[in-house]
Design a protein around this motif. Structure first.
Motif, PDB file in Angstrom:
ATOM      1  N   ILE A 154       0.853  -1.204   0.000  1.00 21.84           N
ATOM      2  CA  ILE A 154       0.000   0.000   0.000  1.00 21.84           C
ATOM      3  C   ILE A 154       0.883   1.246   0.000  1.00 21.84           C
ATOM      4  O   ILE A 154       2.071   1.171   0.352  1.00 21.84           O
ATOM      5  CB  ILE A 154      -0.984  -0.040   1.203  1.00 21.84           C
ATOM      6  CG1 ILE A 154      -2.151   0.945   0.999  1.00 21.84           C
ATOM      7  CG2 ILE A 154      -0.262   0.228   2.522  1.00 21.84           C
ATOM      8  CD1 ILE A 154      -3.324   0.708   1.942  1.00 21.84           C
ATOM      9  N   GLY A 155       0.307   2.383  -0.358  1.00 29.38           N
ATOM     10  CA  GLY A 155       1.067   3.650  -0.403  1.00 29.38           C
ATOM     11  C   GLY A 155       2.200   3.514  -1.404  1.00 29.38           C
ATOM     12  O   GLY A 155       2.004   3.047  -2.528  1.00 29.38           O
ATOM     13  N   GLY A 156       3.407   3.863  -0.988  1.00 31.69           N
ATOM     14  CA  GLY A 156       4.555   3.788  -1.881  1.00 31.69           C
ATOM     15  C   GLY A 156       4.863   2.372  -2.332  1.00 31.69           C
ATOM     16  O   GLY A 156       5.538   2.165  -3.339  1.00 31.69           O
ATOM     17  N   SER A 157       4.396   1.388  -1.599  1.00 30.64           N
ATOM     18  CA  SER A 157       4.623  -0.001  -1.986  1.00 30.64           C
ATOM     19  C   SER A 157       3.570  -0.476  -2.981  1.00 30.64           C
ATOM     20  O   SER A 157       3.505  -1.670  -3.299  1.00 30.64           O
ATOM     21  CB  SER A 157       4.637  -0.890  -0.737  1.00 30.64           C
ATOM     22  OG  SER A 157       5.699  -0.505   0.099  1.00 30.64           O
ATOM     23  N   SER A 211       6.585  -4.470   1.772  1.00 32.69           N
ATOM     24  CA  SER A 211       6.418  -3.559   2.902  1.00 32.69           C
ATOM     25  C   SER A 211       7.799  -3.240   3.461  1.00 32.69           C
ATOM     26  O   SER A 211       8.495  -4.138   3.945  1.00 32.69           O
ATOM     27  CB  SER A 211       5.538  -4.188   3.990  1.00 32.69           C
ATOM     28  OG  SER A 211       5.427  -3.295   5.073  1.00 32.69           O
ATOM     29  N   LYS A 212       8.166  -1.974   3.360  1.00 35.66           N
ATOM     30  CA  LYS A 212       9.482  -1.587   3.874  1.00 35.66           C
ATOM     31  C   LYS A 212       9.561  -1.853   5.374  1.00 35.66           C
ATOM     32  O   LYS A 212      10.511  -2.448   5.854  1.00 35.66           O
ATOM     33  CB  LYS A 212       9.725  -0.105   3.577  1.00 35.66           C
ATOM     34  CG  LYS A 212      11.050   0.397   4.102  1.00 35.66           C
ATOM     35  CD  LYS A 212      11.358   1.742   3.544  1.00 35.66           C
ATOM     36  CE  LYS A 212      11.289   2.806   4.606  1.00 35.66           C
ATOM     37  NZ  LYS A 212      11.740   4.104   4.104  1.00 35.66           N
ATOM     38  N   SER A 213       8.524  -1.435   6.079  1.00 34.00           N
ATOM     39  CA  SER A 213       8.534  -1.573   7.536  1.00 34.00           C
ATOM     40  C   SER A 213       8.218  -3.006   7.964  1.00 34.00           C
ATOM     41  O   SER A 213       8.651  -3.461   9.016  1.00 34.00           O
ATOM     42  CB  SER A 213       7.491  -0.639   8.141  1.00 34.00           C
ATOM     43  OG  SER A 213       6.207  -0.992   7.640  1.00 34.00           O
ATOM     44  N   THR A 216       2.921  -2.836   8.212  1.00 31.70           N
ATOM     45  CA  THR A 216       1.713  -2.126   7.768  1.00 31.70           C
ATOM     46  C   THR A 216       0.480  -3.027   7.844  1.00 31.70           C
ATOM     47  O   THR A 216       0.436  -4.102   7.225  1.00 31.70           O
ATOM     48  CB  THR A 216       1.931  -1.575   6.341  1.00 31.70           C
ATOM     49  OG1 THR A 216       3.082  -0.732   6.384  1.00 31.70           O
ATOM     50  CG2 THR A 216       0.741  -0.780   5.852  1.00 31.70           C
ATOM     51  N   GLN A 352       0.560  10.962  -3.721  1.00 35.79           N
ATOM     52  CA  GLN A 352       1.325  10.561  -2.547  1.00 35.79           C
ATOM     53  C   GLN A 352       2.705  11.209  -2.558  1.00 35.79           C
ATOM     54  O   GLN A 352       3.138  11.785  -1.552  1.00 35.79           O
ATOM     55  CB  GLN A 352       1.502   9.039  -2.466  1.00 35.79           C
ATOM     56  CG  GLN A 352       2.208   8.650  -1.156  1.00 35.79           C
ATOM     57  CD  GLN A 352       2.853   7.276  -1.139  1.00 35.79           C
ATOM     58  OE1 GLN A 352       3.000   6.628  -2.162  1.00 35.79           O
ATOM     59  NE2 GLN A 352       3.245   6.842   0.041  1.00 35.79           N
ATOM     60  N   GLU A 356       2.506  13.740   0.433  1.00 36.37           N
ATOM     61  CA  GLU A 356       3.101  13.126   1.626  1.00 36.37           C
ATOM     62  C   GLU A 356       4.484  13.741   1.902  1.00 36.37           C
ATOM     63  O   GLU A 356       4.954  13.742   3.038  1.00 36.37           O
ATOM     64  CB  GLU A 356       3.210  11.598   1.470  1.00 36.37           C
ATOM     65  CG  GLU A 356       3.233  10.864   2.804  1.00 36.37           C
ATOM     66  CD  GLU A 356       3.218   9.354   2.671  1.00 36.37           C
ATOM     67  OE1 GLU A 356       4.160   8.781   2.109  1.00 36.37           O
ATOM     68  OE2 GLU A 356       2.260   8.723   3.155  1.00 36.37           O
ATOM     69  N   GLN A 495       6.859  11.393   7.201  1.00 36.97           N
ATOM     70  CA  GLN A 495       5.414  11.470   6.997  1.00 36.97           C
ATOM     71  C   GLN A 495       4.679  11.237   8.316  1.00 36.97           C
ATOM     72  O   GLN A 495       3.858  10.345   8.428  1.00 36.97           O
ATOM     73  CB  GLN A 495       4.930  10.495   5.905  1.00 36.97           C
ATOM     74  CG  GLN A 495       5.289   9.013   6.088  1.00 36.97           C
ATOM     75  CD  GLN A 495       6.733   8.717   5.806  1.00 36.97           C
ATOM     76  OE1 GLN A 495       7.321   9.233   4.871  1.00 36.97           O
ATOM     77  NE2 GLN A 495       7.340   7.886   6.644  1.00 36.97           N
ATOM     78  N   VAL A 498       0.710  10.783   8.882  1.00 36.63           N
ATOM     79  CA  VAL A 498      -0.126   9.603   8.633  1.00 36.63           C
ATOM     80  C   VAL A 498      -0.265   8.733   9.884  1.00 36.63           C
ATOM     81  O   VAL A 498      -0.998   7.742   9.869  1.00 36.63           O
ATOM     82  CB  VAL A 498       0.419   8.746   7.463  1.00 36.63           C
ATOM     83  CG1 VAL A 498       0.506   9.561   6.176  1.00 36.63           C
ATOM     84  CG2 VAL A 498       1.783   8.155   7.800  1.00 36.63           C
ATOM     85  N   LYS A 502      -3.590   5.938  12.232  1.00 39.25           N
ATOM     86  CA  LYS A 502      -3.255   4.517  12.450  1.00 39.25           C
ATOM     87  C   LYS A 502      -3.432   4.154  13.927  1.00 39.25           C
ATOM     88  O   LYS A 502      -3.975   3.104  14.262  1.00 39.25           O
ATOM     89  CB  LYS A 502      -1.800   4.241  12.052  1.00 39.25           C
ATOM     90  CG  LYS A 502      -1.507   4.356  10.575  1.00 39.25           C
ATOM     91  CD  LYS A 502      -0.042   3.967  10.308  1.00 39.25           C
ATOM     92  CE  LYS A 502       0.384   4.345   8.892  1.00 39.25           C
ATOM     93  NZ  LYS A 502       1.802   4.124   8.638  1.00 39.25           N
TER      94      LYS A 502
HETATM   95  O1  LIG Z   1       6.077  -0.139   2.805  1.00 38.74           O
HETATM   96  P1  LIG Z   1       5.350   0.024   4.099  1.00 38.74           P
HETATM   97  O2  LIG Z   1       6.286   0.102   5.269  1.00 38.74           O
HETATM   98  O3  LIG Z   1       4.322  -1.062   4.275  1.00 38.74           O
HETATM   99  O4  LIG Z   1       4.618   1.418   4.077  1.00 38.74           O
HETATM  100  C1  LIG Z   1       3.592   1.700   3.170  1.00 38.74           C
HETATM  101  C2  LIG Z   1       3.233   3.154   3.130  1.00 38.74           C
HETATM  102  O5  LIG Z   1       2.757   3.583   4.384  1.00 38.74           O
HETATM  103  C3  LIG Z   1       3.231   4.877   4.685  1.00 38.74           C
HETATM  104  O6  LIG Z   1       4.189   4.765   5.674  1.00 38.74           O
HETATM  105  C4  LIG Z   1       2.131   5.790   5.125  1.00 38.74           C
HETATM  106  O7  LIG Z   1       1.334   5.208   6.061  1.00 38.74           O
HETATM  107  C5  LIG Z   1       3.827   5.377   3.388  1.00 38.74           C
HETATM  108  O8  LIG Z   1       4.748   6.371   3.564  1.00 38.74           O
HETATM  109  C6  LIG Z   1       4.352   4.111   2.809  1.00 38.74           C
HETATM  110  O9  LIG Z   1       4.579   4.252   1.438  1.00 38.74           O
END
Ligand SMILES: O=P(O)(O)OC[C@H]1O[C@](O)(CO)[C@@H](O)[C@@H]1O
Length: 526
Positions: A154-157, A211-213, A216, A352, A356, A495, A498, A502
């Motif tokens: 989602i988002g950038g992903s 998902s970078k983090s 999500t 975005q 963002e 960002q 956002v 959450k």
């Molecule tokens: O790649 P992730 O960590 O799942 O994040 C998805 C998206 O969520 C955000 O952190 C915003 O909630 C964006 O900046 C990012 O692109």
């Protein structure tokens, strides 16, 4: 050494405010206008050009903008960024997405490694994986080839990779490089995943969890949704799923995936299309060579962003004209209007990328700023938009600066001559007509049919939307956003805005609410 200053403390900004306003209607009329169209154009990479003849600027305004660029040290700040300074002050991170497509300056070492080498190594891993899938060396458990790739993120992903896939899908089909169909699941709305799953053959599908983090909520929920569907179909999810994440995330440590490709904390989600976030799905869909061509286009455009001369630097010029419109002419929105159906989701990606990044009220040191920053951005492809919101753009009470994008040739090659012109000619005729209608308007005694004009626009013109020109287009807007962030003295790479939603959503799901939030939860049956 760069110094970070708020826009309203810069002398050149005061000078810019004092320049005479340009009467767009006047300067764009007659032969004068024709001269401007020739003169006010900057070459971009891949034979494209940024034409700003229909912006409300003249040589005096451009001179003031050049002074602003210098005083705000835009070139030096860009160099600081690509040479590895901690530009993302909020999160204390480097900002290295340019390194995913080229080396613009010094070698950047972080976490004990050469970062360019790290990104190249990940790209190589993606290439090898995609080649094996295409060659049938990596197959499903029954030994059959995968035919579909589904990105879960989602988002950038999601937004960038999805927009890039759609931009090249027909081009790849026409040019014989189309390998696998791609689909995308992003929304936590179960109807999104259900509809995608119903439209594919899961047994022959690869799922790329991005998902970078790795935390999500939407993405992890959709992963479970997909795993459940795979299990119900009697399939082993670990034979069908790969991950794209940062090395430090929990996902990176899991054995649940066929393969894992890494980005890192120095690549913001909305700037990650040129990392494995876009690379995996695009290499699988079109072949790694096409992805490399896309990277080459972005790298070539990045090089132009290094130019000190404002009039030779399309991204910086676009950025500063935008700042002039936002802060001096007080225009609050901007619309991106590609006259290319393939760029259908490009404005959604830019929403975005831009909002963002620069939708902020505090500077990079966390202090409130006394001027307006990032505009509201929206857009749709033309000519569709013409039959929708252009009414407001032409005759509404807000003046919205416009950014057109157009190509001389279409991607598929098929066209038809009706009433003396091809569809492509009709498309291009419309964008030319719109630029002039917005700039010069139309007199009419009937006020209902009167067009005031004076509505500024620019256009990026290319030969055809190819992997290279798409890469250049993406880089142009990324760098434009970066230069605007520098000018407004923002940190464009975090960002925090956002987060609050959450946290509250989690509280709702844990039934830890009271007051109005509880009342809303009750109304929605949670
Ligand atoms: O790649 P992730 O960590 O799942 O994040 C998805 C998206 O969520 C955000 O952190 C915003 O909630 C964006 O900046 C990012 O692109």
């Amino acid at each position: 050494m760069v110094t970070w200053k708020n826009l309203d403390t810069l002398e050149s900004y005061q000078e810019l405010k004092n320049t005479a306003r340009v009467n767009l209607k006047e300067v764009m009329s007659g032969e004068n206008g024709a001269e401007r169209v020739k003169k006010y154009s900057v070459p971009m990479a891949e034979g494209m050009a940024y034409n700003y003849a229909a912006k409300a600027v003249d040589d005096q305004v451009l001179e003031a903008l050049a002074k602003l660029a210098k005083e705000a040290q835009l070139t030096e700040k860009f160099a600081a960024l690509y040479n590895g300074e901690v530009i993302n002050t909020g999160e204390k991170r480097l900002v290295l997405h340019h390194l995913t497509r080229g080396q613009l300056g010094d070698k950047v070492e972080a976490d004990g490694v050469d970062k360019r080498e790290f990104y190249l190594e990940q790209q190589k891993k993606v290439t090898e994986f995609a080649n094996k899938v295409h060659a049938g060396e990596i197959t499903n458990a029954a030994g059959e080839k995968f035919t579909t790739v589904v990105q879960i993120g989602i988002g950038g992903s999601d937004l960038g990779p999805r927009a890039m896939y759609l931009a090249l899908e027909n081009w790849a089909k026409k040019n014989g490089t189309f390998k696998m169909e791609a689909k995308f699941i992003s929304n936590v709305d179960p109807d999104d995943a259900a509809a995608v799953l119903a439209s594919i053959d899961v047994a022959h599908s690869l799922f790329v969890l991005v998902s970078k983090s790795g935390t999500t909520l939407e993405t992890l929920t959709n992963e479970s949704f997909v795993k459940d569907a795979l299990e119900k179909a009697g399939l082993d999810p670990s034979r069908h799923m790969l991950a794209v994440t940062s090395e430090t995330s929990l996902l990176a440590k899991s054995d649940d995936y066929l393969a894992a490709f890494f980005m890192d904390d120095y690549i913001g989600g909305r700037y990650s299309s040129t990392s494995p976030v876009g690379g995996a799905v695009l290499s699988l869909a079109f072949g790694p060579e096409v992805f490399e061509r896309f990277l080459a286009g972005a790298a070539a455009e990045d090089e132009l962003a290094k130019k000190e001369n404002l009039l030779e630097n399309p991204a910086m010029l676009d950025a500063l004209i935008g700042v002039y419109e936002r802060n001096v002419l007080e225009m609050g929105c901007t619309a991106v209007l590609p006259y290319s159906q393939a760029l259908n989701r490009f404005p959604a990606h830019l929403q975005q990328a831009d909002m963002e990044s620069n939708g902020k009220s505090v500077n990079r040191f966390g202090e409130p700023v006394n001027y307006v920053t990032g505009p509201v951005l929206f857009g749709e492809p033309g000519t569709n938009g013409q039959h929708s919101f252009y009414q407001l753009l032409h005759q509404g009470t807000n003046i919205v600066p416009l950014q057109f994008v157009g190509f001389k040739q279409n991607q598929c090659g098929s066209d038809v001559v009706i009433q003396g012109s091809t569809s492509q000619q009709k498309l291009c005729a419309n964008v030319a007509a719109q630029i002039m209608a917005f700039a010069c308007g139309k007199e009419d005694e009937n006020q209902n049919k009167y067009f005031a004009g004076g509505r500024p626009s620019s256009i990026i013109i290319g030969e055809q939307l190819t992997p290279e020109s798409l890469g250049a287009l993406l880089s142009h807007f990324e760098n434009k956003i970066m230069f605007q962030g520098f000018t407004w003295n923002l940190n464009s790479f975090d960002q925090e805005g956002v987060q609050l939603g959450k946290v509250l959503a989690k509280r709702v799901l844990a039934h830890e609410t009271d007051g109005a939030l509880k009342a809303y939860s009750d109304l929605l049956n949670i």
